[in-house]
Design a protein around this motif. Structure first.
Motif, mmCIF file in Angstrom:
data_model
loop_
_atom_site.group_PDB
_atom_site.id
_atom_site.type_symbol
_atom_site.label_atom_id
_atom_site.label_comp_id
_atom_site.label_asym_id
_atom_site.label_seq_id
_atom_site.Cartn_x
_atom_site.Cartn_y
_atom_site.Cartn_z
ATOM 1 N N CYS A 29 -14.776 34.958 8.896
ATOM 2 C CA CYS A 29 -15.077 33.958 7.869
ATOM 3 C C CYS A 29 -16.466 33.365 8.094
ATOM 4 O O CYS A 29 -16.788 32.910 9.188
ATOM 5 C CB CYS A 29 -14.012 32.857 7.896
ATOM 6 S SG CYS A 29 -14.337 31.542 6.722
ATOM 7 N N CYS B 262 -12.123 32.714 4.510
ATOM 8 C CA CYS B 262 -10.789 33.104 4.943
ATOM 9 C C CYS B 262 -9.702 32.403 4.119
ATOM 10 O O CYS B 262 -9.979 31.494 3.343
ATOM 11 C CB CYS B 262 -10.611 32.797 6.424
ATOM 12 S SG CYS B 262 -10.426 31.050 6.802
ATOM 13 N N ASN C 205 -12.912 32.210 11.517
ATOM 14 C CA ASN C 205 -11.584 32.823 11.561
ATOM 15 C C ASN C 205 -11.681 34.282 11.109
ATOM 16 O O ASN C 205 -12.670 34.692 10.504
ATOM 17 C CB ASN C 205 -10.654 32.031 10.619
ATOM 18 C CG ASN C 205 -9.221 32.503 10.660
ATOM 19 O OD1 ASN C 205 -8.781 33.156 11.608
ATOM 20 N ND2 ASN C 205 -8.470 32.180 9.625
ATOM 21 N N CYS D 213 -15.874 29.366 8.898
ATOM 22 C CA CYS D 213 -15.191 28.799 10.062
ATOM 23 C C CYS D 213 -15.078 29.734 11.255
ATOM 24 O O CYS D 213 -14.716 29.306 12.339
ATOM 25 C CB CYS D 213 -13.796 28.311 9.670
ATOM 26 S SG CYS D 213 -12.596 29.648 9.456
ATOM 27 N N CYS E 5 -9.764 28.539 4.719
ATOM 28 C CA CYS E 5 -10.874 27.815 4.083
ATOM 29 C C CYS E 5 -10.737 27.785 2.561
ATOM 30 O O CYS E 5 -11.163 26.844 1.917
ATOM 31 C CB CYS E 5 -12.209 28.450 4.449
ATOM 32 S SG CYS E 5 -12.730 28.086 6.126
HETATM 33 ZN ZN LIG Z 1 -12.524 30.161 7.196
#
Ligand SMILES: [Zn+2]
Length: 197
Positions: A54, A66, A59, A57, A69
């Motif tokens: 992502c 993601c 992830n 973030c 988010c």
């Molecule tokens: Zn994210």
């Protein structure tokens, strides 16, 4: 090397898998039918191909931004900083937190030379500037170098206009990894988080 031995020596490299378990898994796989083995094979191959990091973030998810988010039901004013995606998944599986995350992408352990890189610090700064959360929760693993990691993070968060910075309360054993915390312990650590700034 024959395919079976090769598979066993590959499985042996998995975390927590010794020779005995590797053999057991290999024999288990031999008993599966071809479509199931092909399905497993393509799942493994897809880990790199079908998953994205992502850009907001850190992830890992089938989409960027993601699934967390881009989830409209998540609270956007709370940001929980975790070391890696394993720690994130522990929080998610426990189902005790509904804010957003920031994944640092590895343990910060200056003692072993793994300091928060300039890129990782900048990535965090950008995320916070964009999100402007009212609370940032620091959820790094408590340990001696973990505490250094925590001061490194505080440095990054200085001057970021975040109103409230909290840290998990630890019922967790010192040096004990968040990944091994049970749901109750993690929940009480989150509930009992204390304000730092
Ligand atoms: Zn994210």
């Amino acid at each position: 090397m024959d395919p079976l031995n090769e598979l066993v020596s590959s499985l042996k490299k998995f975390p927590g898998i010794g020779l005995k378990s590797a053999r057991r898994i290999a024999y288990y796989l031999m008993r599966q039918d071809t479509p199931e083995l092909e399905r497993l094979g393509s799942l493994i191959a897809g880990l790199k191909k079908d998953l994205y990091t992502c850009s907001q973030c850190g992830n890992v998810s089938p989409q960027d931004p993601c699934t967390i988010c881009s989830d409209p039901l998540r609270k956007k004013d709370t940001l929980c900083i975790v070391e890696d995606i394993e720690a994130l998944s522990v929080f998610e599986q426990a189902g005790i937190y509904n804010g957003l995350y920031h994944v640092l992408g590895g343990r910060i352990s200056p003692a072993s030379g793994n300091d928060l890189s300039d890129e990782a610090a900048e990535f965090l700064r950008q995320h916070i500037m964009k999100l402007r959360p009212s609370e940032v929760i620091i959820a790094t693993t408590p340990r001696i170098e973990g505490d250094i990691a925590y001061y490194t993070l505080l440095d990054v968060l200085q001057g970021s206009h975040v109103k409230k910075i909290t840290r998990l309360a630890y019922g967790l054993p010192l040096g004990g990894s968040i990944e091994f915390a049970d749901r109750v312990t993690l929940h009480s650590a989150l509930e009992g988080r204390r304000q730092i700034m």
